[in-house]
Design an enzyme around this catalytic site. Structure first.
Site, PDB file in Angstrom:
ATOM      1  N   LYS A 201       0.853  -1.188   0.000  1.00  0.00           N
ATOM      2  CA  LYS A 201       0.000   0.000   0.000  1.00  0.00           C
ATOM      3  C   LYS A 201       0.886   1.233   0.000  1.00  0.00           C
ATOM      4  CE  LYS A 201      -3.826   2.246   2.486  1.00  0.00           C
ATOM      5  NZ  LYS A 201      -4.545   2.389   3.787  1.00  0.00           N
ATOM      6  N   HIS A 220      -6.642   1.543  15.133  1.00  0.00           N
ATOM      7  CA  HIS A 220      -7.000   0.191  14.719  1.00  0.00           C
ATOM      8  C   HIS A 220      -5.798  -0.731  14.879  1.00  0.00           C
ATOM      9  CE1 HIS A 220      -4.862   1.741  11.219  1.00  0.00           C
ATOM     10  NE2 HIS A 220      -4.717   0.500  10.790  1.00  0.00           N
ATOM     11  N   ASP A 222      -4.098  -4.057  12.669  1.00  0.00           N
ATOM     12  CA  ASP A 222      -4.177  -4.629  11.328  1.00  0.00           C
ATOM     13  C   ASP A 222      -4.653  -6.077  11.399  1.00  0.00           C
ATOM     14  OD1 ASP A 222      -3.326  -2.251  10.213  1.00  0.00           O
ATOM     15  OD2 ASP A 222      -1.216  -2.839  10.159  1.00  0.00           O
ATOM     16  N   HIS A 276      -2.676   1.354  16.509  1.00  0.00           N
ATOM     17  CA  HIS A 276      -1.968   2.510  15.966  1.00  0.00           C
ATOM     18  C   HIS A 276      -2.926   3.415  15.207  1.00  0.00           C
ATOM     19  CE1 HIS A 276      -1.881  -0.689  12.929  1.00  0.00           C
ATOM     20  NE2 HIS A 276      -1.794   0.250  11.998  1.00  0.00           N
TER      21      HIS A 276
END
Length: 334
Positions: A201, A220, A222, A276
Site C-alpha cells: 500500500k 485500529h 491490522d 496505531h
C-alpha cells in the site's frame, strides 16, 4: 472504470475540512485524553546485534510494535520505491483515476481516496488520505494490469522491494517463533509458507488545515500477521500503550513493524497486536509504504496447538482468514 470521487489532495488545495472528516471530541488528536506524554518510545531493534531476537520478542509482548535498523534492505531499493510512489501521486488527477479501485469488484486493489464513504469500523468518519493498494506476492495473485505504467520503473522497484520484504518477514517469523518455544519455521508454516501473501500500500496524507481534529487513519489493529511500514521523513504514526498514545519518531533507514491480529491469535495472546493511528501535518505531505503480510484467504488460523493447552486454553477461535476479515470489517463477533 470505477466511479471517481474528489481526492483528499484536492481538498487540501482548497483549504477546506468538510465536517465528515472532523473526529468526535474524544478521538481528536488534539484532545487531552489522547496526548502522548513522551515518557516512552517504541523499541528500536538493531538486527545486526545478537540480542535482536530476544528484544523483538519482548517488544511484541509489551508494545505490539517496534522499529528495526540494519535490516538488510538496501538503501537504493528503499529510495527507488519511494521515488516511484511519490511520482505516482504527483501525476495529474485524471491519470491516477485510471487506476481507481472498484468496490463493486470485491477487490481492494487500485487507487482510492479518503473522501469515499468510510468503512463501518472507522466511526463513520472519513480519513484524510489517498492511497494505492496492490498485491506483490505470490505471483499467482498479482495483477500487473492494476500497477501504474507511469512512472517508468514502478514495477521493477516494487518487485525488488518485495523480495527484501519476503526475506525480512522470514527472519522476523523465525525470531518470533522461537520466542514462543516453537521451531523457528513454525510461524511461517502456520501462515502459509511459500503462499504467504504480501499486499503493498502507498498512503499519501496531504497537508491539512486543521490537523488537531482530523486523522489520516483512525485507531485500529491490522488484520494480517504483521505489517512492515516504510515512512517518509514527516512523522505522524502513533502507537497505543498503557492508556496513552506514543509518537513513533522518524529514524532514517528504519522500518516500523506492527504486530497484527493473526500473530496475536497464533500466539494465543502472548504477542499483542499493536493499536496505531496516523496523524496529519498542517504544512507537509506525509507518506508511508506499508506491506501487509497476510495468510492465504482460505487458510485456517487459530492458536498454535502447542500454545493452547488444558492449563492455557485457546483464547481465540480458529477460522479461515477470509472469514476473519469479513467479521472484522463488518464489526461482527469473531
Amino acid at each position: 472504470m470505477a466511479e471517481v470521487q474528489q481526492s483528499v489532495q484536492a481538498l487540501s488545495v482548497s483549504g477546506a475540512v468538510p465536517p465528515e472528516f472532523v473526529r468526535l471530541e474524544h478521538d481528536q488528536p488534539g484532545g487531552a485524553t489522547f496526548q502522548d506524554t513522551g515518557l516512552e518510545e517504541a523499541p528500536v531493534i538493531d538486527m545486526s546485534k545478537p540480542d535482536c531476537g530476544s528484544r523483538m520478542v519482548e517488544a511484541a509482548m509489551e508494545w505490539g510494535s517496534f522499529q528495526v535498523v540494519n535490516h538488510g534492505v538496501p538503501a537504493a531499493a528503499v529510495a527507488e520505491l519511494q521515488s516511484v510512489g511519490r511520482a505516482f501521486f504527483a501525476l495529474p488527477q485524471e491519470e491516477k483515476d485510471r487506476y481507481a479501485a472498484d468496490p463493486a469488484s470485491g477487490r481492494i486493489e487500485g487507487y482510492g481516496v479518503g473522501t469515499r464513504a468510510p468503512r463501518r469500523n472507522l466511526a463513520g468518519k472519513k480519513m484524510w488520505a489517498d492511497y494505492f493498494y496492490h498485491y506483490v506476492a505470490p505471483l499467482a495473485i498479482v495483477n500487473h494490469d492494476i500497477w501504474p505504467n507511469n512512472p517508468a520503473g514502478y514495477r521493477e522497484a516494487n518487485e525488488e522491494y518485495c523480495r527484501h520484504m519476503q526475506r525480512l518477514t522470514r527472519e522476523m517469523f523465525e525470531h518470533l517463533s522461537t520466542g514462543l518455544g516453537l521451531e523457528k519455521g513454525a510461524m511461517s508454516e502456520a501462515f502459509g509458507g511459500d503462499e504467504l501473501v504480501l499486499l503493498q500500500k502507498i498512503n499519501s496524507y496531504p497537508p491539512c488545515p486543521q490537523p488537531d481534529v482530523v486523522l489520516g487513519v483512525g485507531s485500529h489493529t491490522d488484520m494480517c500477521t504483521l505489517t512492515i511500514l516504510l515512512p517518509n521523513d514527516v512523522s505522524g504514526l502513533q502507537v497505543f500503550k498503557d492508556g496513552r498514545w506514543h509518537d513513533v519518531k522518524y529514524i532514517p533507514g528504519a522500518l516500523v513493524v506492527l504486530i497484527a491480529d493473526q500473530i496475536e491469535i497464533l500466539s494465543n495472546g502472548r504477542y499483542k497486536a499493536g493499536m496505531h493511528r496516523a496523524m496529519v501535518n498542517k504544512e507537509k505531505t506525509r507518506m508511508s509504504w506499508p506491506v501487509f503480510v497476510e495468510p492465504p484467504r482460505e487458510l485456517v488460523v487459530g492458536p498454535h496447538q502447542l500454545l493452547a493447552t488444558d492449563d492455557n486454553p485457546a483464547k481465540y477461535k480458529a477460522k479461515k482468514y477470509k472469514d476473519y476479515q469479513y467479521c472484522k470489517i463488518n464489526l461482527l463477533p469473531q
